[in-house]
Design an enzyme around this catalytic site. Sequence first.
Site, PDB file in Angstrom:
ATOM      1  N   ARG A  66      -3.304  -9.744   5.655  1.00 33.04           N
ATOM      2  CA  ARG A  66      -3.745  -9.831   4.254  1.00 33.04           C
ATOM      3  C   ARG A  66      -2.579  -9.399   3.372  1.00 33.04           C
ATOM      4  O   ARG A  66      -2.147  -8.249   3.455  1.00 33.04           O
ATOM      5  CB  ARG A  66      -4.958  -8.924   4.054  1.00 33.04           C
ATOM      6  CG  ARG A  66      -5.636  -9.098   2.722  1.00 33.04           C
ATOM      7  CD  ARG A  66      -6.845  -8.181   2.614  1.00 33.04           C
ATOM      8  NE  ARG A  66      -7.600  -8.464   1.408  1.00 33.04           N
ATOM      9  CZ  ARG A  66      -7.246  -8.050   0.201  1.00 33.04           C
ATOM     10  NH1 ARG A  66      -6.169  -7.319   0.024  1.00 33.04           N
ATOM     11  NH2 ARG A  66      -7.978  -8.348  -0.852  1.00 33.04           N
ATOM     12  N   LYS A 103       0.822  -1.219   0.000  1.00 30.86           N
ATOM     13  CA  LYS A 103       0.000   0.000   0.000  1.00 30.86           C
ATOM     14  C   LYS A 103       0.855   1.268   0.000  1.00 30.86           C
ATOM     15  O   LYS A 103       2.057   1.228   0.255  1.00 30.86           O
ATOM     16  CB  LYS A 103      -0.960  -0.026   1.204  1.00 30.86           C
ATOM     17  CG  LYS A 103      -2.082  -1.050   1.002  1.00 30.86           C
ATOM     18  CD  LYS A 103      -3.155  -0.968   2.058  1.00 30.86           C
ATOM     19  CE  LYS A 103      -4.245  -2.011   1.758  1.00 30.86           C
ATOM     20  NZ  LYS A 103      -5.268  -2.087   2.793  1.00 30.86           N
TER      21      LYS A 103
HETATM   22  C1  9MG Z   1     -10.103  -5.944  -0.102  1.00 28.62           C
HETATM   23  N1  9MG Z   1      -9.078  -5.312   0.707  1.00 28.62           N
HETATM   24  C2  9MG Z   1      -8.025  -4.574   0.273  1.00 28.62           C
HETATM   25  N2  9MG Z   1      -7.302  -4.151   1.316  1.00 28.62           N
HETATM   26  C3  9MG Z   1      -7.903  -4.637   2.422  1.00 28.62           C
HETATM   27  C4  9MG Z   1      -7.649  -4.540   3.791  1.00 28.62           C
HETATM   28  O1  9MG Z   1      -6.626  -3.842   4.271  1.00 28.62           O
HETATM   29  N3  9MG Z   1      -8.476  -5.149   4.649  1.00 28.62           N
HETATM   30  C5  9MG Z   1      -9.542  -5.860   4.194  1.00 28.62           C
HETATM   31  N4  9MG Z   1     -10.337  -6.447   5.103  1.00 28.62           N
HETATM   32  N5  9MG Z   1      -9.846  -5.990   2.897  1.00 28.62           N
HETATM   33  C6  9MG Z   1      -9.039  -5.372   2.041  1.00 28.62           C
END
Ligand code: 9MG
Length: 238
Positions: free
Chosen positions: A218, A184
């Site tokens: 994630r 990110k």
């Molecule tokens: C779909 N998506 C993209 N980034 C995310 C994040 O940080 N958390 C969650 N729950 N979904 C995400």
Amino acid sequence: EFAVSRAEEMVASGVDIIDIGGESTRPGSPSVPVAEELARVMPALYALQETGKALSVDTCKPEVMREAIIAGADMINDINGFQAPGAIEAVVNSDCGLCVMHMQGTPQDMQAQPVYTDVVAEVIAFLRERIAALEAAGVDRERICVDPGLGFGKTVEHNYALLKNTERIADELGLPVLIGLSRKSMIGAVTGRPVEERLAGSLAGALAAVAQGAKIIRVHDVAETVDALKVWRAATID
Ligand code: 9MG
């Protein structure tokens, strides 16, 4: 076919949960009609069942939640915190896990000018309210995990303030925390790297999140993150 080969790679690399989405959540991304989202998600959801891994469906739409649950989804990941009319009703009579995320605004406008007085307190208050709404409808608390939503309507400072307070979020809400920071802009802001060169920064962020109590991470780079976690655990846990 692409989803299946990517999933096979992730399984070989040690993934625990595969998140399937049919609508981009990147800043500025347009919303997708329900029929289009279903047409993207459902074939992948059916095909990936052969992996034997837990399958999460990333959606804000109650119609997609319902279909995904019927098809056997193990988790619904809602970046909108189950706020859409009908979202809670769509998940209440199932036993699938729920990821409740905080976002200020929508993917179309969220990065325009995020403003908070106290980002950590406000995100916790939002998540607390959504948990209460789910529980009031009859959702068992044990199905829920929470996510401060790094990158979703937050500046770089907001994102790092939340990351540094992962443990507080987990303690105050008493639920597992999911953190997503892989590749990110908060990684790019600190390293000065473009998105395709953010692996090392993402690994450092993932370890920082786990060290502060995150239970689910994630990520895009599964093999590298699993290795980093193995070494970090061997070096820190008896
Ligand atoms: C779909 N998506 C993209 N980034 C995310 C994040 O940080 N958390 C969650 N729950 N979904 C995400």
